[in-house]
Design an enzyme around this catalytic site. Sequence first.
Site, PDB file in Angstrom:
ATOM      1  N   HIS A 235     -21.047 -63.374   5.982  1.00 43.22           N
ATOM      2  CA  HIS A 235     -21.304 -63.351   4.540  1.00 43.22           C
ATOM      3  C   HIS A 235     -20.000 -62.946   3.849  1.00 43.22           C
ATOM      4  O   HIS A 235     -19.680 -61.759   3.757  1.00 43.22           O
ATOM      5  CB  HIS A 235     -22.440 -62.378   4.215  1.00 43.22           C
ATOM      6  N   GLU A 264     -24.460 -66.932   9.927  1.00 44.80           N
ATOM      7  CA  GLU A 264     -24.995 -66.836   8.557  1.00 44.80           C
ATOM      8  C   GLU A 264     -23.845 -67.012   7.566  1.00 44.80           C
ATOM      9  O   GLU A 264     -23.527 -66.109   6.797  1.00 44.80           O
ATOM     10  CB  GLU A 264     -25.690 -65.476   8.339  1.00 44.80           C
TER      11      GLU A 264
HETATM   12  O1  G3I Z   1     -41.479 -64.605  -0.764  1.00 41.79           O
HETATM   13  C1  G3I Z   1     -41.596 -63.432  -1.574  1.00 41.79           C
HETATM   14  C2  G3I Z   1     -42.289 -63.755  -2.866  1.00 41.79           C
HETATM   15  O2  G3I Z   1     -43.609 -64.149  -2.599  1.00 41.79           O
HETATM   16  C3  G3I Z   1     -42.243 -62.511  -3.769  1.00 41.79           C
HETATM   17  O3  G3I Z   1     -42.787 -62.834  -5.005  1.00 41.79           O
HETATM   18  C4  G3I Z   1     -40.817 -62.028  -3.952  1.00 41.79           C
HETATM   19  C5  G3I Z   1     -40.739 -60.736  -4.762  1.00 41.79           C
HETATM   20  O4  G3I Z   1     -39.546 -60.045  -4.529  1.00 41.79           O
HETATM   21  O5  G3I Z   1     -40.274 -61.763  -2.702  1.00 41.79           O
HETATM   22  C6  G3I Z   1     -40.204 -62.910  -1.845  1.00 41.79           C
HETATM   23  O6  G3I Z   1     -39.659 -62.523  -0.637  1.00 41.79           O
HETATM   24  C7  G3I Z   1     -38.258 -62.302  -0.630  1.00 41.79           C
HETATM   25  C8  G3I Z   1     -37.647 -63.235   0.391  1.00 41.79           C
HETATM   26  O7  G3I Z   1     -36.281 -62.943   0.560  1.00 41.79           O
HETATM   27  C9  G3I Z   1     -37.786 -64.709  -0.003  1.00 41.79           C
HETATM   28  O8  G3I Z   1     -37.093 -64.945  -1.175  1.00 41.79           O
HETATM   29  C10 G3I Z   1     -38.007 -60.855  -0.242  1.00 41.79           C
HETATM   30  O9  G3I Z   1     -38.437 -60.008  -1.291  1.00 41.79           O
HETATM   31  C11 G3I Z   1     -36.540 -60.643   0.038  1.00 41.79           C
HETATM   32  O10 G3I Z   1     -36.346 -59.332   0.574  1.00 41.79           O
HETATM   33  C12 G3I Z   1     -36.052 -61.642   1.054  1.00 41.79           C
HETATM   34  O11 G3I Z   1     -34.696 -61.465   1.248  1.00 41.79           O
HETATM   35  C13 G3I Z   1     -34.189 -61.992   2.461  1.00 41.79           C
HETATM   36  C14 G3I Z   1     -33.470 -60.853   3.202  1.00 41.79           C
HETATM   37  O12 G3I Z   1     -32.834 -61.353   4.356  1.00 41.79           O
HETATM   38  C15 G3I Z   1     -34.465 -59.788   3.665  1.00 41.79           C
HETATM   39  O13 G3I Z   1     -35.344 -60.311   4.590  1.00 41.79           O
HETATM   40  C16 G3I Z   1     -33.233 -63.127   2.159  1.00 41.79           C
HETATM   41  O14 G3I Z   1     -33.987 -64.232   1.649  1.00 41.79           O
HETATM   42  C17 G3I Z   1     -32.513 -63.545   3.444  1.00 41.79           C
HETATM   43  O15 G3I Z   1     -31.516 -64.498   3.134  1.00 41.79           O
HETATM   44  C18 G3I Z   1     -31.859 -62.332   4.073  1.00 41.79           C
HETATM   45  O16 G3I Z   1     -31.265 -62.754   5.280  1.00 41.79           O
HETATM   46  C19 G3I Z   1     -30.512 -61.727   5.966  1.00 41.79           C
HETATM   47  C20 G3I Z   1     -30.641 -62.013   7.448  1.00 41.79           C
HETATM   48  O17 G3I Z   1     -31.992 -62.081   7.818  1.00 41.79           O
HETATM   49  C21 G3I Z   1     -29.905 -60.945   8.266  1.00 41.79           C
HETATM   50  N1  G3I Z   1     -28.516 -60.837   7.838  1.00 41.79           N
HETATM   51  C22 G3I Z   1     -28.321 -60.637   6.399  1.00 41.79           C
HETATM   52  C23 G3I Z   1     -29.011 -61.737   5.621  1.00 41.79           C
HETATM   53  C24 G3I Z   1     -28.728 -61.609   4.139  1.00 41.79           C
HETATM   54  O18 G3I Z   1     -29.275 -60.422   3.650  1.00 41.79           O
END
Ligand code: G3I
Length: 379
Positions: A235, A264
């Site tokens: 990243h 990533e």
């Molecule tokens: O899908 C729900 C939705 O229903 C809800 O309304 C909304 C409210 O906040 O949240 C949505 O979920 C979010 C999800 O992404 C999909 O957008 C979560 O809150 C949010 O925490 C989540 O973030 C993800 C993050 O990891 C935490 O899991 C990111 O998309 C994802 O790109 C990120 O990926 C991580 C890798 O797994 C590990 N390395 C770092 C990388 C970037 O942070």
Amino acid sequence: MNQLCPLLATVLIATGCTQSSADSSLPSLADLYTESFKIGVALNPGEIAGDEPTAAELIAGQFNAYTAENDMKWERIEPTEGNFDFNVADAFVALGEKNDAFMVGHTLLWHSQTPDWVFEDENGDPASREIVLARLKHHIEAVVGRYQGRIHSWDVVNEAFNEDGTWRDSPWLRTIGPDYIARAFEFAHAADPEAALYYNDYNLFKADKRDAVVALVQSLQTEGRRIDGVGIQGHYGIGYPPMEELEASITAFGNLGVKVMITELDISVLPFPSTAQQGADISLDLELQAELNPYIDGVPADVSAALADAYRGLFELFLKHADVLDRVTLWNLTDASTWRNNWPMRGRTDHPVLFDRQNQPKDAYWALVNLKIYHDREN
Ligand code: G3I
């Protein structure tokens, strides 16, 4: 029209480069780089379901390795004890089989996105080592076992170290102790002996973190555990990280006899609040600041060119180390779906990947196409 297209067209004709079968108008990055390393992408549920035909064409045509961005994390797949939701993961695996992609399971053990119940007993107090270990084993057996032979590799453990190389103070470490990583690799290997197993982390160009991961891999190898690779998340930003430090890490991991994956990759074009906050610490949630969100209506030509240069520079390094690099995965398909729009503060408009908000290829995409064509002509 993209300024690099005429150049590309000339080279394509000269080389007879094949075009993607899924999109008749674009050369396929996966095809171009096939003899060097896989080109992967992280997918969200809409992309897995094929909601947008042009996005589906890009996924099938441009990439040959898939990671589910969120849908195989513990909170999604086992939200409450013993109750598994495999719906999106099943669709993800089916898409991979349809498109003949190399499949990456992400992730079996992470300090983040793991429900509290995993670490608590029936009274809400910290659960014992035995209970947490049994839950970890059961989870890994259920998930890896379900996809045995169909998910080809696993990010077994994600982000176990701090920036200074010390162990992250996670509930895994607190409840199980430092052998939790070895146990996770042991359980994953038992559940699918053929699957490739990886350790995955961000900011691995930093010397202290690099050394910690080298020591971890060596200790797993000394114990006779299967570990196939180290995932360098990637990243990044324009001008970050220092190339020589990233190269030192690729070399250090490769020297251990394991493969290296860039798992990533994205390059933010937005200013970071501070260099200390570069990376991917998911707990960061800062207040939105307008001066840190300058490209709401799109990027100017010089920024687009700088992004293309940054991608070109990284891929030059990756091609130099193609003997140990197995895969480069873009973390998100388009600028519309990138997590960067919401980190380290919510509501920004970032432009960090290869396709824009209309699923169109950016200068950075053409830079990678042209780089590989020239690379092949010179070698
Ligand atoms: O899908 C729900 C939705 O229903 C809800 O309304 C909304 C409210 O906040 O949240 C949505 O979920 C979010 C999800 O992404 C999909 O957008 C979560 O809150 C949010 O925490 C989540 O973030 C993800 C993050 O990891 C935490 O899991 C990111 O998309 C994802 O790109 C990120 O990926 C991580 C890798 O797994 C590990 N390395 C770092 C990388 C970037 O942070």
